[in-house]
Design an enzyme around this catalytic site. Sequence first.
Site, PDB file in Angstrom:
ATOM      1  N   ARG A 205       0.547  -6.409  12.615  1.00 50.25           N
ATOM      2  CA  ARG A 205      -0.079  -5.814  13.804  1.00 50.25           C
ATOM      3  C   ARG A 205      -0.241  -6.835  14.920  1.00 50.25           C
ATOM      4  O   ARG A 205      -0.196  -6.473  16.098  1.00 50.25           O
ATOM      5  CB  ARG A 205      -1.403  -5.170  13.419  1.00 50.25           C
ATOM      6  CG  ARG A 205      -1.197  -3.967  12.508  1.00 50.25           C
ATOM      7  CD  ARG A 205      -2.380  -3.038  12.470  1.00 50.25           C
ATOM      8  NE  ARG A 205      -2.064  -1.830  11.701  1.00 50.25           N
ATOM      9  CZ  ARG A 205      -2.806  -0.745  11.661  1.00 50.25           C
ATOM     10  NH1 ARG A 205      -3.930  -0.693  12.358  1.00 50.25           N
ATOM     11  NH2 ARG A 205      -2.434   0.304  10.945  1.00 50.25           N
TER      12      ARG A 205
ATOM     13  N   SER B 206     -10.522  -5.993  10.014  1.00 54.10           N
ATOM     14  CA  SER B 206     -11.734  -5.326   9.560  1.00 54.10           C
ATOM     15  C   SER B 206     -12.535  -6.340   8.763  1.00 54.10           C
ATOM     16  O   SER B 206     -12.033  -6.898   7.785  1.00 54.10           O
ATOM     17  CB  SER B 206     -11.384  -4.107   8.692  1.00 54.10           C
ATOM     18  OG  SER B 206     -12.520  -3.336   8.412  1.00 54.10           O
TER      19      SER B 206
ATOM     20  N   ARG C 147       0.838  -1.200   0.000  1.00 51.76           N
ATOM     21  CA  ARG C 147       0.000   0.000   0.000  1.00 51.76           C
ATOM     22  C   ARG C 147       0.871   1.247   0.000  1.00 51.76           C
ATOM     23  O   ARG C 147       1.833   1.351   0.761  1.00 51.76           O
ATOM     24  CB  ARG C 147      -0.936   0.008   1.216  1.00 51.76           C
ATOM     25  CG  ARG C 147      -1.925  -1.143   1.197  1.00 51.76           C
ATOM     26  CD  ARG C 147      -2.937  -1.085   2.302  1.00 51.76           C
ATOM     27  NE  ARG C 147      -3.746  -2.295   2.314  1.00 51.76           N
ATOM     28  CZ  ARG C 147      -4.639  -2.590   3.252  1.00 51.76           C
ATOM     29  NH1 ARG C 147      -4.843  -1.754   4.257  1.00 51.76           N
ATOM     30  NH2 ARG C 147      -5.331  -3.719   3.187  1.00 51.76           N
TER      31      ARG C 147
ATOM     32  N   ARG D 294       2.037   1.199  10.121  1.00 54.99           N
ATOM     33  CA  ARG D 294       1.567   1.612   8.801  1.00 54.99           C
ATOM     34  C   ARG D 294       2.732   1.490   7.814  1.00 54.99           C
ATOM     35  O   ARG D 294       3.503   2.416   7.631  1.00 54.99           O
ATOM     36  CB  ARG D 294       1.037   3.040   8.866  1.00 54.99           C
ATOM     37  CG  ARG D 294       0.068   3.395   7.756  1.00 54.99           C
ATOM     38  CD  ARG D 294      -0.519   4.777   7.978  1.00 54.99           C
ATOM     39  NE  ARG D 294      -1.367   4.848   9.133  1.00 54.99           N
ATOM     40  CZ  ARG D 294      -2.655   4.517   9.146  1.00 54.99           C
ATOM     41  NH1 ARG D 294      -3.226   4.097   8.035  1.00 54.99           N
ATOM     42  NH2 ARG D 294      -3.368   4.608  10.246  1.00 54.99           N
TER      43      ARG D 294
ATOM     44  N   GLU E  62      -6.716  -0.925  15.391  1.00 61.32           N
ATOM     45  CA  GLU E  62      -7.327  -1.894  14.483  1.00 61.32           C
ATOM     46  C   GLU E  62      -6.342  -2.992  14.102  1.00 61.32           C
ATOM     47  O   GLU E  62      -5.197  -2.722  13.756  1.00 61.32           O
ATOM     48  CB  GLU E  62      -7.817  -1.188  13.216  1.00 61.32           C
ATOM     49  CG  GLU E  62      -8.421  -2.139  12.185  1.00 61.32           C
ATOM     50  CD  GLU E  62      -8.439  -1.564  10.788  1.00 61.32           C
ATOM     51  OE1 GLU E  62      -8.488  -2.359   9.841  1.00 61.32           O
ATOM     52  OE2 GLU E  62      -8.384  -0.325  10.645  1.00 61.32           O
TER      53      GLU E  62
END
Length: 427
Positions: free
Chosen positions: A390, A351, A261, A276, A348
Amino acid sequence: MHDIRAIRENPDAFDDALRRRGLAPLAAELIALDDARKGATSAAQANQERRNALAKEIGGAKKAKDEARAAELMEEVARLKDEAPGLDAAQTQAGALLDEKLAAIPNRPNPEVPEGADEHGNVEYRRFDAQRPRLATGKQHFEIGEASGLMDFEAAARMSGARFVVLKGQLARLERALGQFMLDLHTGEHGYTEVAPPLMVRDEAMFGTAQLPKFRDDQFAVREHWLIPTAEVPLTNLVRESILREEELPLRLTALTPCFRAEAGSAGRDTRGMLRQHQFNKVELVSITTPEQSADEHERMLGSAEAVLKKLDLPYRIMTLCTGDMGFASQKTYDIEVWMPGQETFREISSCSVCGDFQARRMNARFRVKDGKQVNFVHTLNGSGVAVGRALIAVMENYQNPDGSVTVPSALKAYMGGIDRIEGHTI
Protein backbone atom coordinates in the site's frame (compact mmCIF):
# COMPACT_ATOMS: atom_id res chain seq x y z
CA MET A 1 -9.17 -14.63 26.04
CA HIS A 2 -11.26 -13.43 28.94
CA ASP A 3 -10.74 -14.16 32.63
CA ILE A 4 -13.79 -15.99 33.96
CA ARG A 5 -12.95 -14.79 37.47
CA ALA A 6 -13.16 -11.17 36.36
CA ILE A 7 -16.50 -11.91 34.68
CA ARG A 8 -17.80 -13.42 37.92
CA GLU A 9 -16.65 -10.41 39.92
CA ASN A 10 -18.38 -7.88 37.67
CA PRO A 11 -20.81 -9.49 35.21
CA ASP A 12 -22.61 -6.21 34.49
CA ALA A 13 -19.40 -4.53 33.32
CA PHE A 14 -18.65 -7.50 31.06
CA ASP A 15 -22.10 -7.43 29.49
CA ASP A 16 -21.88 -3.65 29.01
CA ALA A 17 -18.57 -4.15 27.13
CA LEU A 18 -20.29 -6.70 24.88
CA ARG A 19 -23.18 -4.29 24.32
CA ARG A 20 -20.69 -1.67 23.11
CA ARG A 21 -19.43 -4.29 20.65
CA GLY A 22 -23.00 -4.85 19.43
CA LEU A 23 -23.28 -8.24 21.14
CA ALA A 24 -25.88 -9.77 23.44
CA PRO A 25 -25.08 -10.28 27.17
CA LEU A 26 -23.22 -13.50 27.95
CA ALA A 27 -22.07 -13.23 31.57
CA ALA A 28 -24.87 -15.39 33.01
CA GLU A 29 -24.28 -18.14 30.43
CA LEU A 30 -20.51 -18.11 31.02
CA ILE A 31 -20.93 -18.25 34.80
CA ALA A 32 -23.32 -21.21 34.41
CA LEU A 33 -20.74 -23.00 32.25
CA ASP A 34 -18.09 -22.27 34.86
CA ASP A 35 -20.37 -23.63 37.58
CA ALA A 36 -20.79 -26.81 35.54
CA ARG A 37 -17.02 -27.06 35.12
CA LYS A 38 -16.47 -26.59 38.85
CA GLY A 39 -19.14 -29.18 39.63
CA ALA A 40 -17.56 -31.71 37.28
CA THR A 41 -14.12 -31.03 38.76
CA SER A 42 -15.45 -31.45 42.30
CA ALA A 43 -17.12 -34.74 41.38
CA ALA A 44 -13.91 -36.12 39.85
CA GLN A 45 -11.86 -34.98 42.83
CA ALA A 46 -14.35 -36.47 45.29
CA ASN A 47 -14.15 -39.79 43.46
CA GLN A 48 -10.36 -39.81 43.69
CA GLU A 49 -10.34 -38.72 47.34
CA ARG A 50 -12.84 -41.47 48.25
CA ARG A 51 -10.69 -44.10 46.51
CA ASN A 52 -7.62 -42.88 48.40
CA ALA A 53 -9.50 -43.11 51.70
CA LEU A 54 -10.83 -46.57 50.86
CA ALA A 55 -7.32 -47.79 50.10
CA LYS A 56 -6.32 -46.97 53.67
CA GLU A 57 -9.47 -48.62 55.05
CA ILE A 58 -8.80 -51.76 53.03
CA GLY A 59 -5.30 -51.90 54.43
CA GLY A 60 -6.69 -51.60 57.94
CA ALA A 61 -9.33 -54.27 57.34
CA LYS A 62 -6.75 -56.69 55.96
CA LYS A 63 -4.45 -55.99 58.89
CA ALA A 64 -7.35 -56.81 61.21
CA LYS A 65 -8.04 -59.92 59.10
CA ASP A 66 -11.58 -58.69 58.44
CA GLU A 67 -11.82 -60.20 54.97
CA ALA A 68 -15.54 -59.52 54.61
CA ARG A 69 -15.05 -55.80 55.27
CA ALA A 70 -12.03 -55.70 52.94
CA ALA A 71 -14.05 -57.32 50.15
CA GLU A 72 -16.89 -54.86 50.66
CA LEU A 73 -14.50 -51.92 50.47
CA MET A 74 -12.77 -53.33 47.39
CA GLU A 75 -16.13 -53.67 45.69
CA GLU A 76 -16.78 -49.96 46.32
CA VAL A 77 -13.33 -49.10 44.92
CA ALA A 78 -14.08 -51.07 41.77
CA ARG A 79 -17.36 -49.20 41.34
CA LEU A 80 -15.62 -45.85 41.82
CA LYS A 81 -12.94 -46.82 39.30
CA ASP A 82 -15.63 -47.63 36.77
CA GLU A 83 -17.19 -44.19 37.34
CA ALA A 84 -13.89 -42.30 37.15
CA PRO A 85 -13.45 -42.18 33.32
CA GLY A 86 -16.92 -40.74 32.89
CA LEU A 87 -16.28 -38.12 35.58
CA ASP A 88 -12.92 -37.20 34.00
CA ALA A 89 -14.56 -36.94 30.58
CA ALA A 90 -17.32 -34.73 32.00
CA GLN A 91 -14.69 -32.49 33.60
CA THR A 92 -12.76 -32.23 30.33
CA GLN A 93 -15.90 -31.56 28.32
CA ALA A 94 -17.15 -28.88 30.73
CA GLY A 95 -13.79 -27.10 30.62
CA ALA A 96 -13.65 -27.34 26.83
CA LEU A 97 -17.16 -25.88 26.49
CA LEU A 98 -16.23 -22.90 28.65
CA ASP A 99 -12.93 -22.34 26.85
CA GLU A 100 -14.61 -22.59 23.44
CA LYS A 101 -17.19 -20.00 24.43
CA LEU A 102 -14.60 -17.64 25.90
CA ALA A 103 -12.33 -17.99 22.85
CA ALA A 104 -15.11 -16.79 20.53
CA ILE A 105 -15.76 -13.51 22.42
CA PRO A 106 -13.91 -10.38 21.23
CA ASN A 107 -11.82 -8.21 23.52
CA ARG A 108 -13.46 -5.53 25.64
CA PRO A 109 -13.10 -2.02 24.19
CA ASN A 110 -11.36 0.60 26.28
CA PRO A 111 -13.74 3.19 27.79
CA GLU A 112 -12.48 6.00 25.54
CA VAL A 113 -13.19 4.10 22.31
CA PRO A 114 -16.11 5.76 20.47
CA GLU A 115 -19.25 3.70 20.06
CA GLY A 116 -20.46 2.90 16.57
CA ALA A 117 -21.77 0.10 14.39
CA ASP A 118 -19.24 0.30 11.53
CA GLU A 119 -16.58 2.50 9.90
CA HIS A 120 -19.03 5.41 9.82
CA GLY A 121 -18.62 5.66 13.60
CA ASN A 122 -14.84 6.17 13.44
CA VAL A 123 -13.49 9.50 14.68
CA GLU A 124 -10.60 11.48 13.20
CA TYR A 125 -7.71 11.79 15.67
CA ARG A 126 -5.28 13.97 13.67
CA ARG A 127 -3.91 14.42 10.16
CA PHE A 128 -0.73 15.33 8.30
CA ASP A 129 -0.62 17.47 5.18
CA ALA A 130 2.42 16.84 3.00
CA GLN A 131 4.84 19.65 2.24
CA ARG A 132 4.61 19.03 -1.49
CA PRO A 133 1.35 20.05 -3.19
CA ARG A 134 -1.28 17.35 -2.73
CA LEU A 135 -2.73 15.84 -5.88
CA ALA A 136 -6.50 16.06 -5.73
CA THR A 137 -6.96 13.49 -8.45
CA GLY A 138 -4.91 11.36 -10.81
CA LYS A 139 -4.50 7.92 -12.31
CA GLN A 140 -4.86 4.83 -10.16
CA HIS A 141 -1.73 2.82 -9.42
CA PHE A 142 -2.66 -0.07 -11.70
CA GLU A 143 -3.20 2.32 -14.61
CA ILE A 144 0.28 3.75 -14.06
CA GLY A 145 1.87 0.37 -13.49
CA GLU A 146 0.28 -1.45 -16.42
CA ALA A 147 0.98 1.42 -18.83
CA SER A 148 4.64 1.35 -17.81
CA GLY A 149 4.91 -2.40 -18.33
CA LEU A 150 6.25 -2.81 -14.79
CA MET A 151 3.07 -4.17 -13.16
CA ASP A 152 1.59 -7.35 -14.63
CA PHE A 153 -1.65 -8.77 -13.25
CA GLU A 154 -2.33 -11.01 -16.24
CA ALA A 155 0.93 -12.96 -15.88
CA ALA A 156 0.26 -13.36 -12.16
CA ALA A 157 -3.27 -14.61 -12.84
CA ARG A 158 -2.03 -17.21 -15.34
CA MET A 159 0.24 -18.78 -12.73
CA SER A 160 -1.56 -18.05 -9.43
CA GLY A 161 -5.10 -16.79 -10.08
CA ALA A 162 -6.75 -13.57 -8.98
CA ARG A 163 -5.37 -11.16 -6.36
CA PHE A 164 -1.70 -11.60 -7.25
CA VAL A 165 0.70 -9.32 -9.12
CA VAL A 166 4.11 -9.43 -10.79
CA LEU A 167 6.28 -6.34 -10.32
CA LYS A 168 9.21 -5.77 -12.66
CA GLY A 169 12.28 -3.62 -13.03
CA GLN A 170 12.45 -0.39 -11.06
CA LEU A 171 8.95 -0.87 -9.67
CA ALA A 172 10.07 -4.14 -8.04
CA ARG A 173 13.12 -2.30 -6.76
CA LEU A 174 10.91 0.47 -5.36
CA GLU A 175 8.90 -2.06 -3.36
CA ARG A 176 12.12 -3.55 -2.01
CA ALA A 177 13.43 -0.08 -1.20
CA LEU A 178 10.31 0.77 0.77
CA GLY A 179 10.62 -2.32 2.96
CA GLN A 180 14.32 -1.72 3.65
CA PHE A 181 13.71 1.96 4.38
CA MET A 182 11.02 1.09 6.93
CA LEU A 183 13.17 -1.53 8.66
CA ASP A 184 16.14 0.84 8.88
CA LEU A 185 13.91 3.58 10.29
CA HIS A 186 12.31 1.42 12.98
CA THR A 187 15.53 -0.29 14.05
CA GLY A 188 17.79 2.76 13.76
CA GLU A 189 15.53 5.50 15.14
CA HIS A 190 12.63 3.86 16.96
CA GLY A 191 14.37 1.20 19.03
CA TYR A 192 12.83 -1.94 17.52
CA THR A 193 14.79 -5.17 17.21
CA GLU A 194 14.65 -6.78 13.78
CA VAL A 195 13.48 -10.40 13.69
CA ALA A 196 13.39 -12.87 10.81
CA PRO A 197 10.51 -15.16 11.89
CA PRO A 198 9.05 -18.33 10.34
CA LEU A 199 6.36 -17.77 7.72
CA MET A 200 4.47 -20.91 8.78
CA VAL A 201 3.08 -21.48 12.28
CA ARG A 202 1.06 -24.09 14.11
CA ASP A 203 -2.50 -23.89 15.42
CA GLU A 204 -1.36 -22.79 18.87
CA ALA A 205 0.38 -19.70 17.53
CA MET A 206 -2.65 -18.64 15.46
CA PHE A 207 -4.89 -19.20 18.47
CA GLY A 208 -2.56 -17.14 20.65
CA THR A 209 -2.97 -13.99 18.56
CA ALA A 210 -6.69 -14.77 17.95
CA GLN A 211 -6.64 -15.57 14.24
CA LEU A 212 -8.10 -18.94 15.25
CA PRO A 213 -10.75 -20.11 15.58
CA LYS A 214 -12.87 -17.14 14.45
CA PHE A 215 -10.94 -16.24 11.28
CA ARG A 216 -10.12 -19.74 10.05
CA ASP A 217 -11.64 -19.09 6.60
CA ASP A 218 -9.40 -16.05 6.08
CA GLN A 219 -6.18 -18.08 6.39
CA PHE A 220 -4.15 -20.33 4.11
CA ALA A 221 -3.25 -23.76 5.48
CA VAL A 222 -0.25 -25.84 4.38
CA ARG A 223 -0.51 -29.38 5.75
CA GLU A 224 -0.10 -29.01 9.54
CA HIS A 225 0.80 -25.32 9.42
CA TRP A 226 -0.72 -21.94 8.59
CA LEU A 227 0.88 -19.30 6.36
CA ILE A 228 1.13 -16.18 8.48
CA PRO A 229 -1.44 -13.45 7.72
CA THR A 230 0.90 -10.94 9.38
CA ALA A 231 4.20 -11.07 11.27
CA GLU A 232 2.18 -10.14 14.37
CA VAL A 233 1.62 -13.89 14.77
CA PRO A 234 5.24 -15.13 15.07
CA LEU A 235 6.55 -11.94 16.72
CA THR A 236 3.94 -11.96 19.49
CA ASN A 237 4.25 -15.71 19.98
CA LEU A 238 7.97 -15.33 20.72
CA VAL A 239 6.90 -14.80 24.36
CA ARG A 240 4.27 -17.56 24.54
CA GLU A 241 4.47 -19.90 27.54
CA SER A 242 7.23 -17.83 29.12
CA ILE A 243 7.79 -15.63 32.16
CA LEU A 244 9.77 -12.47 31.39
CA ARG A 245 11.45 -10.18 33.89
CA GLU A 246 9.84 -6.76 34.30
CA GLU A 247 13.27 -5.23 33.63
CA GLU A 248 13.16 -6.70 30.10
CA LEU A 249 10.02 -4.76 29.18
CA PRO A 250 9.03 -3.23 26.92
CA LEU A 251 10.17 -5.56 24.15
CA ARG A 252 9.93 -3.90 20.73
CA LEU A 253 10.15 -6.17 17.70
CA THR A 254 9.89 -5.60 13.96
CA ALA A 255 9.94 -7.81 10.87
CA LEU A 256 9.53 -7.47 7.12
CA THR A 257 7.71 -10.54 5.83
CA PRO A 258 5.40 -11.73 3.11
CA CYS A 259 1.84 -12.05 4.44
CA PHE A 260 -0.86 -14.40 3.15
CA ARG A 261 -4.61 -13.84 3.40
CA ALA A 262 -7.49 -15.66 1.77
CA GLU A 263 -9.65 -12.48 1.80
CA ALA A 264 -12.65 -14.78 2.22
CA GLY A 265 -14.94 -11.98 3.33
CA SER A 266 -13.99 -9.45 0.66
CA ALA A 267 -15.59 -10.86 -2.48
CA GLY A 268 -16.04 -8.08 -5.01
CA ARG A 269 -14.03 -5.52 -3.02
CA ASP A 270 -10.95 -3.86 -4.55
CA THR A 271 -10.66 -6.47 -7.27
CA ARG A 272 -8.51 -4.20 -9.45
CA GLY A 273 -4.94 -3.52 -8.49
CA MET A 274 -2.84 -4.25 -5.43
CA LEU A 275 -5.02 -2.98 -2.59
CA ARG A 276 -6.30 -6.39 -1.52
CA GLN A 277 -3.92 -9.23 -2.40
CA HIS A 278 -3.54 -12.84 -1.28
CA GLN A 279 0.21 -12.24 -0.90
CA PHE A 280 1.82 -8.96 0.11
CA ASN A 281 4.76 -7.60 2.08
CA LYS A 282 4.43 -5.72 5.35
CA VAL A 283 6.67 -4.35 8.06
CA GLU A 284 5.13 -5.28 11.41
CA LEU A 285 5.69 -3.66 14.81
CA VAL A 286 5.03 -5.60 18.03
CA SER A 287 5.48 -4.44 21.62
CA ILE A 288 5.32 -6.53 24.79
CA THR A 289 4.78 -4.34 27.86
CA THR A 290 3.56 -4.15 31.42
CA PRO A 291 -0.08 -3.06 31.92
CA GLU A 292 1.11 0.34 33.15
CA GLN A 293 3.12 0.97 29.96
CA SER A 294 0.66 -0.16 27.32
CA ALA A 295 -1.33 3.07 26.77
CA ASP A 296 1.83 5.15 26.30
CA GLU A 297 3.36 2.42 24.15
CA HIS A 298 0.30 2.55 21.89
CA GLU A 299 0.86 6.25 21.19
CA ARG A 300 4.58 5.62 20.68
CA MET A 301 3.90 2.84 18.18
CA LEU A 302 1.47 5.08 16.30
CA GLY A 303 4.18 7.75 16.08
CA SER A 304 6.65 5.20 14.69
CA ALA A 305 4.23 4.21 11.93
CA GLU A 306 3.45 7.87 11.20
CA ALA A 307 7.15 8.64 10.79
CA VAL A 308 7.27 6.42 7.70
CA LEU A 309 4.62 8.49 5.93
CA LYS A 310 6.07 11.80 7.12
CA LYS A 311 9.50 10.93 5.72
CA LEU A 312 7.86 9.87 2.45
CA ASP A 313 5.90 13.15 2.55
CA LEU A 314 2.56 11.45 2.00
CA PRO A 315 -0.65 13.08 3.26
CA TYR A 316 -2.59 11.00 5.75
CA ARG A 317 -5.11 11.07 8.55
CA ILE A 318 -5.47 8.97 11.71
CA MET A 319 -8.83 7.52 12.70
CA THR A 320 -9.78 6.14 16.10
CA LEU A 321 -11.84 3.08 15.28
CA CYS A 322 -15.24 2.75 16.90
CA THR A 323 -16.39 -0.31 18.81
CA GLY A 324 -18.10 -1.81 15.76
CA ASP A 325 -15.06 -1.50 13.49
CA MET A 326 -12.26 -2.69 15.79
CA GLY A 327 -10.49 -5.99 15.34
CA PHE A 328 -11.41 -9.05 17.38
CA ALA A 329 -8.38 -8.91 19.73
CA SER A 330 -8.15 -5.13 20.08
CA GLN A 331 -9.00 -2.91 23.03
CA LYS A 332 -8.32 0.24 21.01
CA THR A 333 -7.16 0.76 17.43
CA TYR A 334 -5.81 3.66 15.40
CA ASP A 335 -5.94 3.36 11.61
CA ILE A 336 -3.59 5.49 9.52
CA GLU A 337 -5.22 6.27 6.19
CA VAL A 338 -3.06 7.62 3.37
CA TRP A 339 -4.41 9.83 0.61
CA MET A 340 -4.85 8.04 -2.74
CA PRO A 341 -5.37 10.56 -5.57
CA GLY A 342 -6.39 7.84 -8.04
CA GLN A 343 -9.35 6.92 -5.85
CA GLU A 344 -9.78 10.44 -4.50
CA THR A 345 -10.06 9.11 -0.97
CA PHE A 346 -8.06 7.99 2.06
CA ARG A 347 -7.23 4.27 2.39
CA GLU A 348 -5.85 2.34 5.35
CA ILE A 349 -2.10 1.78 5.29
CA SER A 350 -1.48 0.95 8.96
CA SER A 351 -3.49 -0.28 11.91
CA CYS A 352 -2.03 0.06 15.44
CA SER A 353 -3.79 -1.79 18.26
CA VAL A 354 -3.38 -2.34 21.97
CA CYS A 355 -4.74 -5.72 23.07
CA GLY A 356 -4.23 -5.58 26.84
CA ASP A 357 -3.76 -9.08 28.27
CA PHE A 358 -6.24 -10.65 25.79
CA GLN A 359 -3.58 -12.35 23.64
CA ALA A 360 -1.26 -12.98 26.60
CA ARG A 361 -3.90 -15.13 28.30
CA ARG A 362 -4.27 -17.21 25.15
CA MET A 363 -0.47 -17.63 24.98
CA ASN A 364 0.22 -17.81 28.74
CA ALA A 365 2.76 -14.99 28.36
CA ARG A 366 3.65 -13.44 31.71
CA PHE A 367 6.24 -11.32 33.52
CA ARG A 368 7.61 -11.32 37.05
CA VAL A 369 7.43 -7.96 38.81
CA LYS A 370 10.64 -6.43 40.13
CA ASP A 371 10.16 -7.60 43.72
CA GLY A 372 10.05 -11.17 42.38
CA LYS A 373 6.94 -12.18 44.28
CA GLN A 374 4.16 -11.67 41.73
CA VAL A 375 3.61 -12.90 38.18
CA ASN A 376 1.20 -11.04 35.87
CA PHE A 377 0.15 -11.31 32.26
CA VAL A 378 1.96 -9.00 29.83
CA HIS A 379 0.14 -6.58 27.55
CA THR A 380 0.63 -6.92 23.79
CA LEU A 381 0.47 -4.34 21.01
CA ASN A 382 0.81 -4.66 17.25
CA GLY A 383 0.84 -2.33 14.29
CA SER A 384 1.79 -2.03 10.64
CA GLY A 385 4.91 -0.03 10.17
CA VAL A 386 3.66 -0.01 7.35
CA ALA A 387 2.06 -2.20 4.65
CA VAL A 388 4.70 -2.13 1.89
CA GLY A 389 2.34 -2.80 -1.03
CA ARG A 390 0.00 0.00 0.00
CA ALA A 391 2.96 2.33 0.52
CA LEU A 392 4.04 1.50 -3.04
CA ILE A 393 0.55 2.36 -4.26
CA ALA A 394 0.56 5.63 -2.32
CA VAL A 395 3.96 6.64 -3.70
CA MET A 396 2.92 5.81 -7.26
CA GLU A 397 -0.30 7.79 -7.05
CA ASN A 398 1.03 10.79 -5.08
CA TYR A 399 4.30 11.08 -7.02
CA GLN A 400 2.92 10.42 -10.50
CA ASN A 401 3.86 12.72 -13.36
CA PRO A 402 1.84 13.64 -16.48
CA ASP A 403 4.21 11.64 -18.71
CA GLY A 404 3.46 8.41 -16.80
CA SER A 405 6.68 8.37 -14.80
CA VAL A 406 6.87 8.31 -10.99
CA THR A 407 9.22 10.54 -9.01
CA VAL A 408 11.18 8.72 -6.32
CA PRO A 409 10.69 10.29 -2.86
CA SER A 410 13.90 11.78 -1.51
CA ALA A 411 13.88 9.39 1.47
CA LEU A 412 14.17 6.44 -0.94
CA LYS A 413 16.80 7.69 -3.39
CA ALA A 414 19.69 6.09 -1.52
CA TYR A 415 17.84 2.75 -1.67
CA MET A 416 17.25 3.21 -5.40
CA GLY A 417 20.89 3.73 -6.32
CA GLY A 418 20.36 7.44 -6.85
CA ILE A 419 17.52 7.01 -9.35
CA ASP A 420 15.11 9.89 -8.96
CA ARG A 421 12.44 8.87 -11.48
CA ILE A 422 10.91 5.56 -12.55
CA GLU A 423 10.34 5.46 -16.27
CA GLY A 424 8.04 2.93 -17.88
CA HIS A 425 9.46 0.21 -20.09
CA THR A 426 8.69 -3.40 -20.88
CA ILE A 427 11.00 -6.33 -20.19
